[in-house]
Design a protein around this motif. Structure first.
Motif, PDB file in Angstrom:
ATOM      1  N   ARG A 141       9.399   0.065  23.043  1.00 34.88           N
ATOM      2  CA  ARG A 141       9.034   1.329  24.169  1.00 34.88           C
ATOM      3  C   ARG A 141       7.940   1.695  23.947  1.00 34.88           C
ATOM      4  N   HIS A 142       7.180   1.716  22.980  1.00 34.37           N
ATOM      5  CA  HIS A 142       5.822   2.541  22.633  1.00 34.37           C
ATOM      6  C   HIS A 142       4.830   1.278  22.662  1.00 34.37           C
ATOM      7  N   ASN A 143       5.216  -0.044  22.631  1.00 36.85           N
ATOM      8  CA  ASN A 143       4.194  -0.957  22.632  1.00 36.85           C
ATOM      9  C   ASN A 143       3.589  -1.135  21.153  1.00 36.85           C
ATOM     10  N   ILE A 144       4.384  -0.955  20.199  1.00 35.10           N
ATOM     11  CA  ILE A 144       3.927  -0.989  18.947  1.00 35.10           C
ATOM     12  C   ILE A 144       4.345  -2.327  18.246  1.00 35.10           C
ATOM     13  N   SER A 145       3.411  -3.058  17.791  1.00 32.74           N
ATOM     14  CA  SER A 145       3.850  -4.151  17.019  1.00 32.74           C
ATOM     15  C   SER A 145       4.097  -3.811  15.715  1.00 32.74           C
ATOM     16  N   VAL A 146       5.058  -4.984  14.993  1.00 28.64           N
ATOM     17  CA  VAL A 146       5.407  -4.429  13.662  1.00 28.64           C
ATOM     18  C   VAL A 146       5.082  -6.020  12.784  1.00 28.64           C
ATOM     19  N   ARG A 147       4.448  -5.529  11.589  1.00 27.55           N
ATOM     20  CA  ARG A 147       4.530  -6.685  10.691  1.00 27.55           C
ATOM     21  C   ARG A 147       5.134  -6.253   9.273  1.00 27.55           C
ATOM     22  N   ALA A 148       5.840  -7.388   8.873  1.00 27.76           N
ATOM     23  CA  ALA A 148       6.657  -7.008   7.698  1.00 27.76           C
ATOM     24  C   ALA A 148       6.209  -7.892   6.760  1.00 27.76           C
ATOM     25  N   GLU A 149       5.454  -7.673   5.580  1.00 28.27           N
ATOM     26  CA  GLU A 149       5.137  -8.537   4.542  1.00 28.27           C
ATOM     27  C   GLU A 149       5.930  -8.374   3.133  1.00 28.27           C
ATOM     28  N   LEU A 150       7.145  -8.919   2.934  1.00 29.88           N
ATOM     29  CA  LEU A 150       8.003  -8.562   1.931  1.00 29.88           C
ATOM     30  C   LEU A 150       7.942  -9.495   0.741  1.00 29.88           C
ATOM     31  N   ASP A 151       7.626  -8.844  -0.225  1.00 25.76           N
ATOM     32  CA  ASP A 151       7.505  -9.892  -1.629  1.00 25.76           C
ATOM     33  C   ASP A 151       8.884 -10.558  -1.984  1.00 25.76           C
ATOM     34  N   GLU A 152       8.585 -12.070  -2.157  1.00 22.68           N
ATOM     35  CA  GLU A 152       9.818 -12.633  -2.446  1.00 22.68           C
ATOM     36  C   GLU A 152      10.296 -12.461  -3.709  1.00 22.68           C
ATOM     37  N   ASN A 153       9.247 -12.143  -4.574  1.00 26.95           N
ATOM     38  CA  ASN A 153       9.833 -11.778  -6.105  1.00 26.95           C
ATOM     39  C   ASN A 153      10.459 -10.300  -6.591  1.00 26.95           C
ATOM     40  N   VAL A 154      10.644  -9.500  -5.434  1.00 29.17           N
ATOM     41  CA  VAL A 154      11.351  -8.402  -5.594  1.00 29.17           C
ATOM     42  C   VAL A 154      12.619  -8.568  -6.319  1.00 29.17           C
ATOM     43  N   ARG A 155      12.829  -7.936  -7.268  1.00 39.84           N
ATOM     44  CA  ARG A 155      14.000  -8.081  -8.038  1.00 39.84           C
ATOM     45  C   ARG A 155      15.033  -6.857  -7.528  1.00 39.84           C
ATOM     46  N   LEU A 156      16.313  -6.726  -7.891  1.00 37.60           N
ATOM     47  CA  LEU A 156      17.405  -5.692  -7.169  1.00 37.60           C
ATOM     48  C   LEU A 156      16.924  -4.422  -8.124  1.00 37.60           C
ATOM     49  N   VAL A 157      17.072  -3.616  -7.229  1.00 38.85           N
ATOM     50  CA  VAL A 157      16.887  -2.022  -7.774  1.00 38.85           C
ATOM     51  C   VAL A 157      18.538  -1.138  -7.558  1.00 38.85           C
TER      52      VAL A 157
END
Length: 273
Positions: A141-157
């Protein structure tokens, strides 16, 4: 002579002195806990009020797809000869869309319900993706692009899913509001997770109007806000949640424009820098 144990009569017009009641430290802690819980619930409801259009859209999308695929299945089965393979595909899509709608409703119920805190091993990447789904329509709605860079090595928290959703939702809503007035450059929301041996960091970066250093120093204080209609509790509650998980949260200005909010959670419950 009055008896030693008898009370001395008060003079006419005098008032009896009352000793101040002692409030125990336990009672104070209990009141503080109840106040924090109340503020969190108010913040959740305020955020959901901001996202009602998004919620309606996210539910209506799979429902509309359900109707379309059901009609297609009926047509394929009514053919001469019936197209069983096509009808089966349509029915499979119906099941997928039904699960989508159920998932959206479950996330909204969790945010509204304020269920008891349940800290279990969770992947923060999954929580980031869940919240992005919730705000997807608002971003468009606000013409905002989203980019997600998620580390595949993230362990469970070990964390509470609903509380982490609330923290991310608060940071993303703030980022969206910071970019609404931007017209001279692209509007980008960048979300990233980065893991190391001690914990995981989550950043929410916007290309908005930015905050000066004085505001950044106070932005997590209760009831401090720069918004005309802001309540000043969203970021303060986010800080409380993160710190109760053994982490910390902070904000820094971007080099070009906008602000980046980051929070960091430990893997073992204790943050070691």
């Amino acid at each position: 002579m009055p008896h030693p144990t008898s009370r001395t009569p008060r003079k006419p017009g005098s008032t009896a002195r009352t000793r101040p009641k002692h409030i125990s430290a336990r009672a104070i802690r209990s009141l503080d806990s109840k106040l924090r819980q109340h503020n969190r619930e108010q913040d959740r409801l305020w955020q959901l009020g901001q996202l009602m259009a998004t919620i309606a859209h996210e539910v209506n999308q799979p429902l509309a797809a359900l109707v379309a695929n059901a009609g297609a299945a009926v047509r394929w089965l009514a053919g001469d000869p019936p197209r069983i393979d096509k009808a089966r595909q349509a029915l499979t899509r119906i099941a997928t869309d039904a699960n989508r709608a159920s998932s959206v409703i479950a996330r909204i119920r969790a945010l509204v319900g304020g269920a008891d805190v349940q800290r279990i091993p969770l992947n923060l990447n999954s929580i980031v993706q869940e919240v992005i789904v919730l705000v997807r329509t608002e971003l468009r709605r606000h013409n905002i692009s989203v980019r997600a860079e998620l580390d595949e090595n993230v362990r469970l928290v070990r964390c509470d899913r609903v509380q982490m959703q609330q923290v991310l939702l608060s940071l993303i809503v703030n980022a969206i509001e910071a970019m609404v007035a931007v017209v001279t450059r692209p509007k980008l929301l960048a979300i990233a997770t980065v893991a190391d041996v001690a914990g995981v960091s989550v950043s929410v970066e916007d290309s908005g109007t930015g905050l000066d250093e004085l505001v950044l120093e106070r932005v997590f204080e209760p009831f401090y806000t720069t918004k005309p209609r802001g309540m000043g509790i969203g970021l303060a509650i986010s800080r409380t949640i993160v710190e109760e998980h053994g982490g910390r949260i902070w904000a820094v200005p971007n080099e070009a424009s906008g602000t980046t909010f980051r929070f960091r959670l430990p893997f073992n419950g204790t943050l070691v820098e």
